[in-house]
Design a protein around this motif. Structure first.
Motif, short mmCIF file in Angstrom:
data_model
loop_
_atom_site.label_atom_id
_atom_site.label_comp_id
_atom_site.label_asym_id
_atom_site.label_seq_id
_atom_site.Cartn_x
_atom_site.Cartn_y
_atom_site.Cartn_z
N VAL A 197 2.67 -12.69 14.37
CA VAL A 197 3.11 -11.78 13.26
C VAL A 197 2.74 -10.37 13.56
CG1 VAL A 197 3.00 -11.47 10.85
CG2 VAL A 197 2.84 -13.84 11.69
N TYR A 198 3.70 -9.54 13.48
CA TYR A 198 3.54 -8.17 13.52
C TYR A 198 3.85 -7.43 12.35
CZ TYR A 198 4.07 -9.36 18.65
OH TYR A 198 4.06 -10.00 19.84
N ALA A 199 3.27 -6.28 11.97
CA ALA A 199 3.59 -5.45 10.86
C ALA A 199 3.88 -3.96 11.57
CB ALA A 199 2.59 -5.33 9.82
N ILE A 200 5.17 -3.37 11.21
CA ILE A 200 5.40 -2.35 11.88
C ILE A 200 6.18 -1.42 10.89
CG2 ILE A 200 5.88 -3.08 14.07
CD1 ILE A 200 8.96 -2.85 13.39
N LYS B 235 -0.93 -19.68 5.37
CA LYS B 235 -0.36 -19.28 3.84
C LYS B 235 -0.59 -17.85 3.42
CE LYS B 235 0.59 -23.74 2.97
NZ LYS B 235 1.99 -24.32 3.12
N GLU B 236 -1.34 -17.38 4.23
CA GLU B 236 -1.63 -15.64 3.69
C GLU B 236 -1.65 -14.72 4.95
OE1 GLU B 236 -5.78 -14.11 2.48
OE2 GLU B 236 -4.72 -15.18 0.53
N ILE B 237 -0.78 -13.77 4.71
CA ILE B 237 -0.88 -12.58 5.67
C ILE B 237 -1.19 -11.61 5.04
CG2 ILE B 237 0.85 -11.23 6.90
CD1 ILE B 237 2.86 -13.65 6.71
N LYS B 238 -2.17 -10.82 5.84
CA LYS B 238 -2.83 -9.42 5.35
C LYS B 238 -2.59 -8.48 6.26
CE LYS B 238 -6.64 -11.48 2.59
NZ LYS B 238 -8.08 -11.42 2.52
N VAL B 239 -2.25 -7.26 5.86
CA VAL B 239 -1.85 -6.10 6.87
C VAL B 239 -3.13 -4.96 6.49
CG1 VAL B 239 -0.27 -4.39 7.27
CG2 VAL B 239 0.39 -6.69 6.78
N GLY B 240 -3.43 -4.33 7.67
CA GLY B 240 -4.58 -3.49 7.70
C GLY B 240 -4.28 -1.93 7.70
N PHE B 241 -4.89 -1.33 6.82
CA PHE B 241 -4.65 0.21 6.67
C PHE B 241 -5.85 0.76 6.73
CE2 PHE B 241 -1.01 -1.67 4.35
CZ PHE B 241 -0.06 -1.11 4.69
N ASN C 245 0.85 -1.12 0.04
CA ASN C 245 0.19 -0.19 0.07
C ASN C 245 0.85 1.29 0.22
OD1 ASN C 245 -2.52 1.52 0.22
ND2 ASN C 245 -2.49 1.62 2.23
N GLY C 246 2.13 1.13 -0.76
CA GLY C 246 2.73 2.51 -0.79
C GLY C 246 3.60 2.80 0.49
N GLU C 247 3.77 1.74 1.20
CA GLU C 247 4.45 1.95 2.54
C GLU C 247 5.34 0.87 2.62
OE1 GLU C 247 2.62 3.07 6.31
OE2 GLU C 247 0.87 3.90 5.07
N SER C 248 6.65 1.22 3.34
CA SER C 248 7.70 0.18 3.53
C SER C 248 7.44 -0.42 4.91
CB SER C 248 9.07 0.79 3.62
OG SER C 248 10.10 -0.40 3.46
N LEU C 249 7.16 -1.56 5.08
CA LEU C 249 6.94 -2.33 6.43
C LEU C 249 8.14 -3.36 6.86
CD1 LEU C 249 3.13 -2.88 5.86
CD2 LEU C 249 4.23 -0.89 6.95
N ALA C 250 8.03 -3.55 8.20
CA ALA C 250 8.91 -4.78 8.65
C ALA C 250 7.89 -5.80 9.12
CB ALA C 250 9.74 -4.24 9.66
#
Length: 169
Positions: A84-87, A151-157, A71-76
């Motif tokens: 699983v964390y997204a930062i 099998k699938e990871i999703k990140v919320g915005f 989504n146009g952002e760089s995440l770790a």
């Protein structure tokens, strides 16, 4: 395995991390979600979830931390103790590459990522800078959904990034 992440509302000045103890487990969709909410943040149903391409939980467990663009952002993306964390990928101190950081336990704050440049430590649960203790520096955290088959990871915005619509001249 359930995903874990947290969405912090945009900070006001001076910048302080806002934390809530509200935790819930949701299985309203085909994804199991362990979500933490903050006072004033949007409901999980209001978020847009983007699938992380070509990365499974098993892949992430092998490397522990992986940089992804979404989504146009760089995440770790971080795999730690069956969560699983997204930062945000850049350290809020001086922009160090957090995907190259180490994960460590910092009592009483729990799992933290240590920036490889200056060793600042940030809580993966709250985003707070715990070493050195700084209320004006905190990570942006994103909610994560992990499918039952892992099998699938999703990140919320909160919204689609405007940068995705910018086309070169």
């Amino acid at each position: 395995m359930s995903g874990n992440g947290e969405k912090l509302p945009p900070p006001s000045s001076p910048r302080k991390c806002r934390v809530s103890d509200a935790t819930g487990l949701s299985s309203n969709t085909s994804m199991d979600v362990n979500r933490r909410t903050n006072a004033g943040s949007r409901n999980d149903k209001d978020l847009l979830y983007f699938k992380v391409e070509k990365v499974t939980v098993d892949d992430l467990k092998k490397v522990k931390v992986k940089q992804v663009d979404l989504n146009g952002e760089s995440l770790a993306l971080i795999s730690y103790t069956d969560k699983v964390y997204a930062i945000q990928e850049k350290c809020p101190h001086y922009g160090g590459p957090l995907h190259q950081g180490e994960i460590e336990e910092v009592p009483p704050f729990g799992a933290c990522i240590r920036c490889p440049w200056h060793s600042w430590k940030f809580s993966l649960e709250t985003g707070q800078c715990v070493s050195p203790k700084r209320e004006d520096k905190c990570l942006k955290l994103y909610p994560v959904q992990v499918s039952k088959d892992m099998k699938e990871i999703k990140v919320g915005f909160e919204s689609i990034s405007k940068s995705l619509f910018n086309t070169p001249p």
